[in-house]
Design a protein around this motif. Structure first.
Motif, PDB file in Angstrom:
ATOM      1  N   ASP A 118       0.829  -1.210   0.000  1.00 21.06           N
ATOM      2  CA  ASP A 118       0.000   0.000   0.000  1.00 21.06           C
ATOM      3  C   ASP A 118       0.860   1.254   0.000  1.00 21.06           C
ATOM      4  O   ASP A 118       0.611   2.205  -0.747  1.00 21.06           O
ATOM      5  CB  ASP A 118      -0.915   0.013   1.227  1.00 21.06           C
ATOM      6  CG  ASP A 118      -2.186  -0.783   0.985  1.00 21.06           C
ATOM      7  OD1 ASP A 118      -2.302  -1.383  -0.097  1.00 21.06           O
ATOM      8  OD2 ASP A 118      -3.054  -0.806   1.869  1.00 21.06           O
ATOM      9  N   GLU A 119       1.881   1.254   0.860  1.00 17.44           N
ATOM     10  CA  GLU A 119       2.765   2.423   0.939  1.00 17.44           C
ATOM     11  C   GLU A 119       3.528   2.597  -0.366  1.00 17.44           C
ATOM     12  O   GLU A 119       3.724   3.719  -0.840  1.00 17.44           O
ATOM     13  CB  GLU A 119       3.738   2.263   2.116  1.00 17.44           C
ATOM     14  CG  GLU A 119       4.524   3.513   2.458  1.00 17.44           C
ATOM     15  CD  GLU A 119       3.659   4.670   2.942  1.00 17.44           C
ATOM     16  OE1 GLU A 119       4.082   5.833   2.771  1.00 17.44           O
ATOM     17  OE2 GLU A 119       2.569   4.405   3.481  1.00 17.44           O
ATOM     18  N   GLY A 120       3.942   1.466  -0.954  1.00 21.20           N
ATOM     19  CA  GLY A 120       4.644   1.524  -2.232  1.00 21.20           C
ATOM     20  C   GLY A 120       3.772   2.091  -3.342  1.00 21.20           C
ATOM     21  O   GLY A 120       4.235   2.890  -4.168  1.00 21.20           O
ATOM     22  N   LEU A 121       2.498   1.694  -3.356  1.00 22.73           N
ATOM     23  CA  LEU A 121       1.567   2.205  -4.364  1.00 22.73           C
ATOM     24  C   LEU A 121       1.321   3.704  -4.186  1.00 22.73           C
ATOM     25  O   LEU A 121       1.215   4.452  -5.161  1.00 22.73           O
ATOM     26  CB  LEU A 121       0.242   1.451  -4.288  1.00 22.73           C
ATOM     27  CG  LEU A 121       0.260   0.007  -4.777  1.00 22.73           C
ATOM     28  CD1 LEU A 121      -1.038  -0.704  -4.419  1.00 22.73           C
ATOM     29  CD2 LEU A 121       0.497  -0.069  -6.281  1.00 22.73           C
ATOM     30  N   LEU A 122       1.243   4.141  -2.933  1.00 21.44           N
ATOM     31  CA  LEU A 122       1.065   5.565  -2.652  1.00 21.44           C
ATOM     32  C   LEU A 122       2.238   6.370  -3.191  1.00 21.44           C
ATOM     33  O   LEU A 122       2.064   7.390  -3.873  1.00 21.44           O
ATOM     34  CB  LEU A 122       0.935   5.796  -1.144  1.00 21.44           C
ATOM     35  CG  LEU A 122      -0.410   5.466  -0.503  1.00 21.44           C
ATOM     36  CD1 LEU A 122      -0.292   5.471   1.016  1.00 21.44           C
ATOM     37  CD2 LEU A 122      -1.473   6.459  -0.925  1.00 21.44           C
ATOM     38  N   ASP A 348       2.275  14.650   1.864  1.00 23.07           N
ATOM     39  CA  ASP A 348       1.352  14.643   3.000  1.00 23.07           C
ATOM     40  C   ASP A 348       0.040  15.340   2.649  1.00 23.07           C
ATOM     41  O   ASP A 348      -1.028  14.939   3.111  1.00 23.07           O
ATOM     42  CB  ASP A 348       1.990  15.303   4.225  1.00 23.07           C
ATOM     43  CG  ASP A 348       3.086  14.438   4.832  1.00 23.07           C
ATOM     44  OD1 ASP A 348       3.058  13.214   4.612  1.00 23.07           O
ATOM     45  OD2 ASP A 348       3.972  14.986   5.516  1.00 23.07           O
ATOM     46  N   ASP A 349       0.141  16.398   1.837  1.00 26.84           N
ATOM     47  CA  ASP A 349      -1.058  17.149   1.466  1.00 26.84           C
ATOM     48  C   ASP A 349      -2.015  16.323   0.605  1.00 26.84           C
ATOM     49  O   ASP A 349      -3.234  16.454   0.723  1.00 26.84           O
ATOM     50  CB  ASP A 349      -0.680  18.433   0.706  1.00 26.84           C
ATOM     51  CG  ASP A 349      -0.044  19.472   1.611  1.00 26.84           C
ATOM     52  OD1 ASP A 349      -0.241  19.384   2.835  1.00 26.84           O
ATOM     53  OD2 ASP A 349       0.661  20.361   1.093  1.00 26.84           O
ATOM     54  N   VAL A 350      -1.461  15.513  -0.296  1.00 27.62           N
ATOM     55  CA  VAL A 350      -2.313  14.790  -1.259  1.00 27.62           C
ATOM     56  C   VAL A 350      -2.442  13.302  -0.953  1.00 27.62           C
ATOM     57  O   VAL A 350      -3.118  12.582  -1.677  1.00 27.62           O
ATOM     58  CB  VAL A 350      -1.772  14.977  -2.701  1.00 27.62           C
ATOM     59  CG1 VAL A 350      -1.770  16.445  -3.079  1.00 27.62           C
ATOM     60  CG2 VAL A 350      -0.366  14.400  -2.861  1.00 27.62           C
ATOM     61  N   LYS A 351      -1.808  12.860   0.124  1.00 26.68           N
ATOM     62  CA  LYS A 351      -1.794  11.426   0.443  1.00 26.68           C
ATOM     63  C   LYS A 351      -3.204  10.855   0.579  1.00 26.68           C
ATOM     64  O   LYS A 351      -3.505   9.786   0.037  1.00 26.68           O
ATOM     65  CB  LYS A 351      -1.009  11.194   1.738  1.00 26.68           C
ATOM     66  CG  LYS A 351      -0.837   9.720   2.082  1.00 26.68           C
ATOM     67  CD  LYS A 351       0.047   9.554   3.317  1.00 26.68           C
ATOM     68  CE  LYS A 351       0.242   8.080   3.654  1.00 26.68           C
ATOM     69  NZ  LYS A 351       1.119   7.918   4.844  1.00 26.68           N
ATOM     70  N   ALA A 352      -4.079  11.568   1.297  1.00 33.86           N
ATOM     71  CA  ALA A 352      -5.445  11.062   1.502  1.00 33.86           C
ATOM     72  C   ALA A 352      -6.184  10.945   0.174  1.00 33.86           C
ATOM     73  O   ALA A 352      -6.908   9.968  -0.067  1.00 33.86           O
ATOM     74  CB  ALA A 352      -6.201  11.976   2.461  1.00 33.86           C
ATOM     75  N   ASP A 353      -5.985  11.925  -0.711  1.00 36.98           N
ATOM     76  CA  ASP A 353      -6.652  11.899  -2.017  1.00 36.98           C
ATOM     77  C   ASP A 353      -6.121  10.744  -2.863  1.00 36.98           C
ATOM     78  O   ASP A 353      -6.897  10.047  -3.528  1.00 36.98           O
ATOM     79  CB  ASP A 353      -6.428  13.229  -2.737  1.00 36.98           C
ATOM     80  CG  ASP A 353      -7.175  13.294  -4.063  1.00 36.98           C
ATOM     81  OD1 ASP A 353      -8.389  13.041  -4.077  1.00 36.98           O
ATOM     82  OD2 ASP A 353      -6.531  13.595  -5.092  1.00 36.98           O
ATOM     83  N   LYS A 355      -4.815   7.975  -1.738  1.00 35.43           N
ATOM     84  CA  LYS A 355      -5.300   6.736  -1.126  1.00 35.43           C
ATOM     85  C   LYS A 355      -6.722   6.438  -1.578  1.00 35.43           C
ATOM     86  O   LYS A 355      -7.068   5.285  -1.878  1.00 35.43           O
ATOM     87  CB  LYS A 355      -5.242   6.872   0.400  1.00 35.43           C
ATOM     88  CG  LYS A 355      -5.340   5.566   1.155  1.00 35.43           C
ATOM     89  CD  LYS A 355      -5.020   5.787   2.624  1.00 35.43           C
ATOM     90  CE  LYS A 355      -4.973   4.459   3.366  1.00 35.43           C
ATOM     91  NZ  LYS A 355      -4.632   4.663   4.791  1.00 35.43           N
ATOM     92  N   ASN A 356      -7.543   7.467  -1.630  1.00 35.33           N
ATOM     93  CA  ASN A 356      -8.930   7.309  -2.072  1.00 35.33           C
ATOM     94  C   ASN A 356      -8.987   6.860  -3.527  1.00 35.33           C
ATOM     95  O   ASN A 356      -9.778   5.978  -3.893  1.00 35.33           O
ATOM     96  CB  ASN A 356      -9.675   8.629  -1.895  1.00 35.33           C
ATOM     97  CG  ASN A 356     -11.134   8.520  -2.296  1.00 35.33           C
ATOM     98  OD1 ASN A 356     -11.852   7.636  -1.858  1.00 35.33           O
ATOM     99  ND2 ASN A 356     -11.569   9.432  -3.149  1.00 35.33           N
ATOM    100  N   LYS A 357      -8.143   7.446  -4.380  1.00 40.41           N
ATOM    101  CA  LYS A 357      -8.127   7.067  -5.794  1.00 40.41           C
ATOM    102  C   LYS A 357      -7.640   5.629  -5.975  1.00 40.41           C
ATOM    103  O   LYS A 357      -8.164   4.887  -6.806  1.00 40.41           O
ATOM    104  CB  LYS A 357      -7.231   8.037  -6.574  1.00 40.41           C
ATOM    105  CG  LYS A 357      -7.840   9.415  -6.756  1.00 40.41           C
ATOM    106  CD  LYS A 357      -6.893  10.350  -7.496  1.00 40.41           C
ATOM    107  CE  LYS A 357      -7.522  11.716  -7.706  1.00 40.41           C
ATOM    108  NZ  LYS A 357      -6.593  12.664  -8.362  1.00 40.41           N
TER     109      LYS A 357
END
Length: 677
Positions: A118-122, A348-353, A355-357
């Motif tokens: 998951d972290e790698g994909l992010l 950090d700013d776009v991580k949540a977005d 993750k959602n995508k």
């Protein structure tokens, strides 16, 4: 999950009343599962007390014996409510089980993914977002369930296309001739610029992994086989917000109408250059009715979201407020104004977005498959075979190749499955074991029932591939289910969290029944509570203000005299009725109300005068100010209903706790309590 946040707070609601007490992190010098107390014979461990305590208190606070005892009292109240909920059977209701199962499904998700992947994909997605890729492609279509024959035929076609390109033919020429992407006839396969998440994941990966100038090897997506040519990779353009004015020229527009459209857009352009407001020009001239009323405003967009000509012109604008010359696209003519532009944010700013995508993208399956592979190994997953070894005299023959028991379905399942006419009876003789996971074994009959779920009209595909795909679906689902069913035993944190949600839902439902809703619905009880406690709900000294506007000086003097007539004691109503007997406009009230100090400027200006007397009467030309001081008095039930209801809820809860303590025996093991320090 609409109540999830509230439920978590409910789990520790007993802490809220205790928030003024300073506490620190607990350290229990005890055996983790030692019993701290019993409620109606049911033990509660010190570990549970300590865990909830740690979860809700700062490590930096101070603790003392008194604080522990007060905290324990609230903890006991909490457990009493949960015990009552269980005694009343709330935990056996269908609604409770459904709600808890829903929360469990959500809470289980983090335990069923590979965090490293998951972290790698992010990080991979974020790195790709830093670039825009300009590419062309050739597509040879192939259905996901195509037969081996069709697959080979598609492969040969895409390889032929690649050879022609690598031999020197123009990519656009080959694309127009061979590509089965409908747009290739017009654009020669040119896709313009795109970035992460704008193509299916295998396509995106091929684009980002192919060097500029190279032709990729064929790769497969759900659409078929592709090859790519990469023209350019550039720093990501970010996102831009623009407004536009559009003159539509539909496909098939005549040359004459094209010229009229061009003339019209340039006339608008000249007006804007001369100083006309862009938004107003859009409202009056734009054919894009969806944006014209908003001054031409379009939503934020990035690379690959608009047709290339529009995108290029928009990103070519250097500063906010700049506008382009008329730009021609396949839709018509546009004038584009830049409103704002923003770069890609920090990770950090776009991580949540991101993750959602990813959660909505096929790359998310990589994490799931990694978990499934790990679980298969952990739980000794096995697929059963029907291999045989024949022995004649003393000579062992070469064993036949292993035949998996799933293979039996290749002849049992027919094309009728795609028309909804397959009969499960065709598989009635298939009774062998199919696969096992841990101590669970699934048979061919289990798979036949699963297959039956897909017995409906649909796209026809190769039977072997259909069977294999459904077998993989079933095994994947069962492996995940096997793990889900064991999460409480495998992960203490998950078990504790589920216990908290279990107690939280029960606590919410029963507290609502016994306190919150009861306080609102029990009008008789609320009125009785108010009558017994009305002295707690008092108004401070208030001031009854009335400002009169008189028609003329004569009427003003008359009204002022009547208000000051100590002998006859005229009321406001009497004065109004008398003076307005012939003309209702003689005197009117232009301001009135009951005000506390600080609520009204007119009242506040006379506060000092009103300290000495109960009534103030003042005259200013044709305006009369009348203020009557009202001594403190109880608020009515309606005036203080919110506060009274809240206090009644507190009263009900205290009474409820008292009743529960009489109903259930509470035993506290003081020696165990002493060990908490």
């Amino acid at each position: 999950m609409k109540r999830s946040v509230f439920l978590l707070s409910m789990i520790v609601c007993f802490l809220q009343a205790f928030s003024s007490i300073s506490l620190s992190n607990l350290s229990a010098v005890i055996i983790p599962d030692s019993i701290l107390l019993k409620i109606d014979g049911k033990p509660v461990t010190t570990a549970e007390f300590e865990r909830i305590y740690k979860k809700n208190n700062s490590k930096d606070n101070v603790i003392d014996t008194k604080s522990i005892e007060e905290y324990l009292e609230l903890f006991i109240n909490f457990k009493l409510k949960v015990s009552e909920a269980e005694k009343t059977g709330l935990d056996t209701s269908k609604s409770f089980k459904t709600e808890l199962a829903g929360y469990r499904k959500q809470l289980a998700k983090p335990y069923l993914v590979d965090k490293d992947i998951d972290e790698g994909l992010l990080k991979e997605a974020y790195e790709r977002m830093q670039q825009d890729v300009h590419a062309s492609h050739i597509l040879i279509k192939l259905d996901p369930g195509a037969s081996p024959k069709d697959t080979l035929e598609a492969w040969n076609k895409i390889m032929k296309a690649r050879k022609r390109v690598t031999d020197g033919e123009g990519f656009d020429v080959v694309a127009k001739e061979m590509s089965e992407d409908p747009t290739a006839k017009e654009n020669g396969g040119n896709l313009g610029f795109f970035t992460a998440f704008q193509m299916v994941y295998p396509f995106e990966s091929a684009a980002f992994n192919t060097k500029v100038g190279d032709i990729s090897m064929p790769f497969k997506t759900n659409f078929g086989y592709h090859i790519l040519k990469i023209y350019e990779k550039r720093k990501a353009a970010g996102e831009i917000k623009v407004a536009h004015i559009m003159v539509i020229t539909p496909k098939g527009t005549s040359t004459e109408d094209e010229e009229k459209a061009k003339k019209r857009i340039f006339e608008v352009y000249d007006k804007i250059k001369a100083g006309e407001d862009f938004a107003q020009a859009a409202k009056e001239n734009s054919d894009d009715k969806g944006t014209a009323s908003k001054g031409g405003d379009l939503p934020w967009f990035g690379t690959g979201r608009m047709v290339p000509e529009f995108e290029q012109a928009a990103f070519g604008l250097k500063a906010n407020g700049d506008f382009s010359e008329p730009v021609k696209t396949s839709f018509g003519w546009h004038i584009i104004k830049r409103i704002d532009k923003r770069e890609i944010g920090s990770f950090d700013d776009v991580k949540a977005d991101i993750k959602n995508k990813i959660s909505k993208d096929e790359r998310a399956d990589r994490s799931r498959q990694a978990v499934i592979a790990k679980l298969k190994k952990e739980y000794n997953y096995k697929e059963f075979t029907d291999a045989e070894t024949s022995v004649k005299t003393k000579k062992v023959k070469t064993p036949k190749p292993e035949k998996h028991n799933i293979d039996d379905f290749y002849s049992v399942v027919t094309d009728s499955i795609f028309t909804g006419k397959w009969n499960i009876g065709e598989a009635s003789k298939l009774t062998k074991n199919l696969f096992s996971i841990g101590d669970s074994i699934y048979t061919q009959q289990d798979f036949a029932k699963y297959i039956l779920k897909f017995n409906r009209k649909g796209q026809k595909m190769n039977i072997n591939e259909f069977v294999d795909a459904k077998f993989k679906e079933l095994t994947d689902n069962k492996v995940i289910k096997y793990e889900e069913d064991r999460l409480e035993n495998k992960f203490p944190d998950f078990r504790y969290l589920m216990n908290e949600y279990h107690d939280g839902i029960l606590l919410f439902e029963l507290t609502d029944r016994m306190v919150w809703s009861k306080a609102i619905k029990d009008s008789v009880g609320l009125k009785d509570f108010y009558d017994k406690n009305k002295q707690k709900y008092m108004w401070d000294t208030r001031f009854d203000l009335k400002v009169f506007q008189c028609k003329n000086e004569k009427i003003s003097k008359k009204a002022f005299g009547m208000l000051n007539d100590e002998k006859n004691k005229h009321t406001v109503q009497n004065i109004m009725k008398t003076i307005n007997k012939k003309d209702t406009s003689n005197i009117t009230i232009i301001e009135k109300g009951l005000f506390l100090k600080g609520d009204n400027k007119t009242v506040d200006a006379k506060i000092d005068v009103l300290k000495e007397k109960a009534v103030y009467i003042g005259k200013d030309a044709n305006k009369i100010i009348f203020i009557n001081k009202v001594d403190p008095q109880s608020k009515s039930l309606d005036e203080a209903k919110g506060l009274i209801t809240a206090d009644y809820q507190t009263f009900l809860e205290e009474k409820w706790i008292k009743d529960l303590k009489e109903k259930y025996k509470v035993e506290v093991f003081k020696e165990t309590l002493k060990n908490i320090k």
